[in-house]
Design a protein around this motif. Structure first.
Motif, PDB file in Angstrom:
ATOM      1  N   PHE A   5     -86.888  10.852  70.270  1.00 56.50           N
ATOM      2  CA  PHE A   5     -87.448   9.503  70.328  1.00 56.50           C
ATOM      3  C   PHE A   5     -87.973   8.985  68.992  1.00 56.50           C
ATOM      4  CE2 PHE A   5     -88.080  11.528  74.482  1.00 56.50           C
ATOM      5  CZ  PHE A   5     -87.226  10.736  75.223  1.00 56.50           C
ATOM      6  N   ASN A   6     -88.279   9.875  68.037  1.00 53.59           N
ATOM      7  CA  ASN A   6     -88.856   9.416  66.779  1.00 53.59           C
ATOM      8  C   ASN A   6     -87.985   9.761  65.570  1.00 53.59           C
ATOM      9  OD1 ASN A   6     -89.278  12.146  66.316  1.00 53.59           O
ATOM     10  ND2 ASN A   6     -91.456  11.973  65.947  1.00 53.59           N
ATOM     11  N   ARG A   7     -86.720  10.045  65.772  1.00 59.18           N
ATOM     12  CA  ARG A   7     -85.861  10.437  64.661  1.00 59.18           C
ATOM     13  C   ARG A   7     -84.775   9.408  64.392  1.00 59.18           C
ATOM     14  NH1 ARG A   7     -82.160  15.273  67.302  1.00 59.18           N
ATOM     15  NH2 ARG A   7     -80.803  13.883  68.489  1.00 59.18           N
ATOM     16  N   LYS A   8     -84.219   9.507  63.174  1.00 55.21           N
ATOM     17  CA  LYS A   8     -83.115   8.631  62.782  1.00 55.21           C
ATOM     18  C   LYS A   8     -82.159   9.462  61.932  1.00 55.21           C
ATOM     19  CE  LYS A   8     -82.331   3.914  61.405  1.00 55.21           C
ATOM     20  NZ  LYS A   8     -82.911   2.649  61.027  1.00 55.21           N
ATOM     21  N   GLU A   9     -80.875   9.303  62.170  1.00 51.20           N
ATOM     22  CA  GLU A   9     -79.864  10.074  61.446  1.00 51.20           C
ATOM     23  C   GLU A   9     -79.680   9.526  60.038  1.00 51.20           C
ATOM     24  OE1 GLU A   9     -75.099  10.640  61.687  1.00 51.20           O
ATOM     25  OE2 GLU A   9     -76.174  10.645  63.584  1.00 51.20           O
ATOM     26  N   ILE A  10     -79.735  10.427  59.056  1.00 49.75           N
ATOM     27  CA  ILE A  10     -79.512   9.977  57.678  1.00 49.75           C
ATOM     28  C   ILE A  10     -78.146  10.394  57.148  1.00 49.75           C
ATOM     29  CG2 ILE A  10     -81.935   9.858  57.032  1.00 49.75           C
ATOM     30  CD1 ILE A  10     -81.495  12.503  55.513  1.00 49.75           C
ATOM     31  N   CYS A  11     -77.533  11.390  57.795  1.00 50.14           N
ATOM     32  CA  CYS A  11     -76.260  11.863  57.259  1.00 50.14           C
ATOM     33  C   CYS A  11     -75.487  12.661  58.302  1.00 50.14           C
ATOM     34  CB  CYS A  11     -76.516  12.737  56.041  1.00 50.14           C
ATOM     35  SG  CYS A  11     -75.033  13.402  55.279  1.00 50.14           S
ATOM     36  N   THR A  12     -74.171  12.520  58.263  1.00 49.31           N
ATOM     37  CA  THR A  12     -73.263  13.397  58.991  1.00 49.31           C
ATOM     38  C   THR A  12     -72.272  13.918  57.973  1.00 49.31           C
ATOM     39  OG1 THR A  12     -73.443  12.131  61.036  1.00 49.31           O
ATOM     40  CG2 THR A  12     -71.532  13.563  60.819  1.00 49.31           C
ATOM     41  N   VAL A  36     -78.666  19.364  63.134  1.00 49.58           N
ATOM     42  CA  VAL A  36     -77.927  19.771  64.330  1.00 49.58           C
ATOM     43  C   VAL A  36     -76.509  20.111  63.873  1.00 49.58           C
ATOM     44  CG1 VAL A  36     -77.050  19.051  66.579  1.00 49.58           C
ATOM     45  CG2 VAL A  36     -79.311  18.297  65.818  1.00 49.58           C
ATOM     46  N   ALA A  37     -76.112  21.362  64.094  1.00 48.10           N
ATOM     47  CA  ALA A  37     -74.777  21.815  63.710  1.00 48.10           C
ATOM     48  C   ALA A  37     -73.917  21.951  64.961  1.00 48.10           C
ATOM     49  CB  ALA A  37     -74.863  23.147  62.987  1.00 48.10           C
ATOM     50  N   LYS A  38     -72.706  21.434  64.862  1.00 50.93           N
ATOM     51  CA  LYS A  38     -71.788  21.478  66.007  1.00 50.93           C
ATOM     52  C   LYS A  38     -70.447  22.029  65.532  1.00 50.93           C
ATOM     53  CE  LYS A  38     -69.671  18.466  69.451  1.00 50.93           C
ATOM     54  NZ  LYS A  38     -69.529  17.072  69.897  1.00 50.93           N
ATOM     55  N   ASN A  39     -69.997  23.099  66.176  1.00 47.16           N
ATOM     56  CA  ASN A  39     -68.705  23.685  65.857  1.00 47.16           C
ATOM     57  C   ASN A  39     -67.620  22.809  66.463  1.00 47.16           C
ATOM     58  OD1 ASN A  39     -66.435  25.263  65.487  1.00 47.16           O
ATOM     59  ND2 ASN A  39     -67.479  27.164  65.971  1.00 47.16           N
ATOM     60  N   MET A  40     -66.742  22.284  65.637  1.00 42.85           N
ATOM     61  CA  MET A  40     -65.736  21.336  66.091  1.00 42.85           C
ATOM     62  C   MET A  40     -64.444  22.001  66.558  1.00 42.85           C
ATOM     63  SD  MET A  40     -67.506  18.707  65.823  1.00 42.85           S
ATOM     64  CE  MET A  40     -66.404  17.332  66.059  1.00 42.85           C
ATOM     65  N   GLU A  65     -69.778  20.373  62.031  1.00 44.79           N
ATOM     66  CA  GLU A  65     -70.356  19.063  61.749  1.00 44.79           C
ATOM     67  C   GLU A  65     -71.877  19.217  61.673  1.00 44.79           C
ATOM     68  OE1 GLU A  65     -69.551  14.929  63.806  1.00 44.79           O
ATOM     69  OE2 GLU A  65     -70.917  16.151  65.009  1.00 44.79           O
ATOM     70  N   TYR A  66     -72.458  18.728  60.567  1.00 44.84           N
ATOM     71  CA  TYR A  66     -73.903  18.778  60.384  1.00 44.84           C
ATOM     72  C   TYR A  66     -74.454  17.355  60.477  1.00 44.84           C
ATOM     73  CZ  TYR A  66     -72.733  23.294  58.318  1.00 44.84           C
ATOM     74  OH  TYR A  66     -72.237  24.561  58.097  1.00 44.84           O
ATOM     75  N   LYS A  67     -75.394  17.143  61.387  1.00 48.69           N
ATOM     76  CA  LYS A  67     -76.091  15.862  61.479  1.00 48.69           C
ATOM     77  C   LYS A  67     -77.526  16.114  61.051  1.00 48.69           C
ATOM     78  CE  LYS A  67     -73.277  13.511  64.829  1.00 48.69           C
ATOM     79  NZ  LYS A  67     -73.270  12.519  65.871  1.00 48.69           N
ATOM     80  N   ILE A  68     -77.994  15.313  60.096  1.00 49.46           N
ATOM     81  CA  ILE A  68     -79.335  15.495  59.552  1.00 49.46           C
ATOM     82  C   ILE A  68     -80.191  14.313  59.986  1.00 49.46           C
ATOM     83  CG2 ILE A  68     -80.703  15.851  57.476  1.00 49.46           C
ATOM     84  CD1 ILE A  68     -78.071  16.843  56.141  1.00 49.46           C
ATOM     85  N   TYR A  69     -81.343  14.631  60.557  1.00 50.28           N
ATOM     86  CA  TYR A  69     -82.264  13.628  61.072  1.00 50.28           C
ATOM     87  C   TYR A  69     -83.611  13.742  60.369  1.00 50.28           C
ATOM     88  CZ  TYR A  69     -79.033  13.473  65.043  1.00 50.28           C
ATOM     89  OH  TYR A  69     -77.925  13.350  65.835  1.00 50.28           O
ATOM     90  N   VAL A  70     -84.277  12.599  60.201  1.00 49.49           N
ATOM     91  CA  VAL A  70     -85.657  12.544  59.716  1.00 49.49           C
ATOM     92  C   VAL A  70     -86.448  11.646  60.656  1.00 49.49           C
ATOM     93  CG1 VAL A  70     -85.046  12.919  57.289  1.00 49.49           C
ATOM     94  CG2 VAL A  70     -85.201  10.591  58.166  1.00 49.49           C
TER      95      VAL A  70
END
Length: 85
Positions: A5-12, A36-40, A65-70
């Motif tokens: 609820f309090n995060r926003k993605e800065i990069c994939t 968050v790492a996801k094996n594709m 795939e790496y999704k980075i949130y702050v």
């Protein structure tokens, strides 16, 4: 604490080096982050119990795939820091 609820993605990214670079920039500037790492790769009918056949011919360096949130309040600062490096 970063939550859904309090995060926003800065990069994939699929690049481990880029993920590490962004992570170190955020850490140096005391910005909390979550990755968050996801094996594709996924099993196929050809796999026959062996993962080797399921991934034959794939570039395994780009299969995660790496999704980075702050936190939302840190988003603008984080984007500025990443864009300047």
């Amino acid at each position: 604490m970063i939550t859904v609820f309090n995060r926003k993605e800065i990069c994939t990214t699929y690049d481990l080096e880029e993920q590490n670079k962004i992570k170190s920039i955020l850490k140096e500037n005391n910005i909390s982050y979550d990755i968050v790492a996801k094996n594709m790769t996924s099993p196929t009918p050809v796999a026959l119990g062996g993962k080797e056949l399921a991934t034959y011919g794939l570039d395994l360096s780009h299969c995660i795939e790496y999704k980075i949130y702050v936190k939302k309040q840190d988003f603008e600062t984080a984007m500025y820091l990443i864009s300047t490096c």
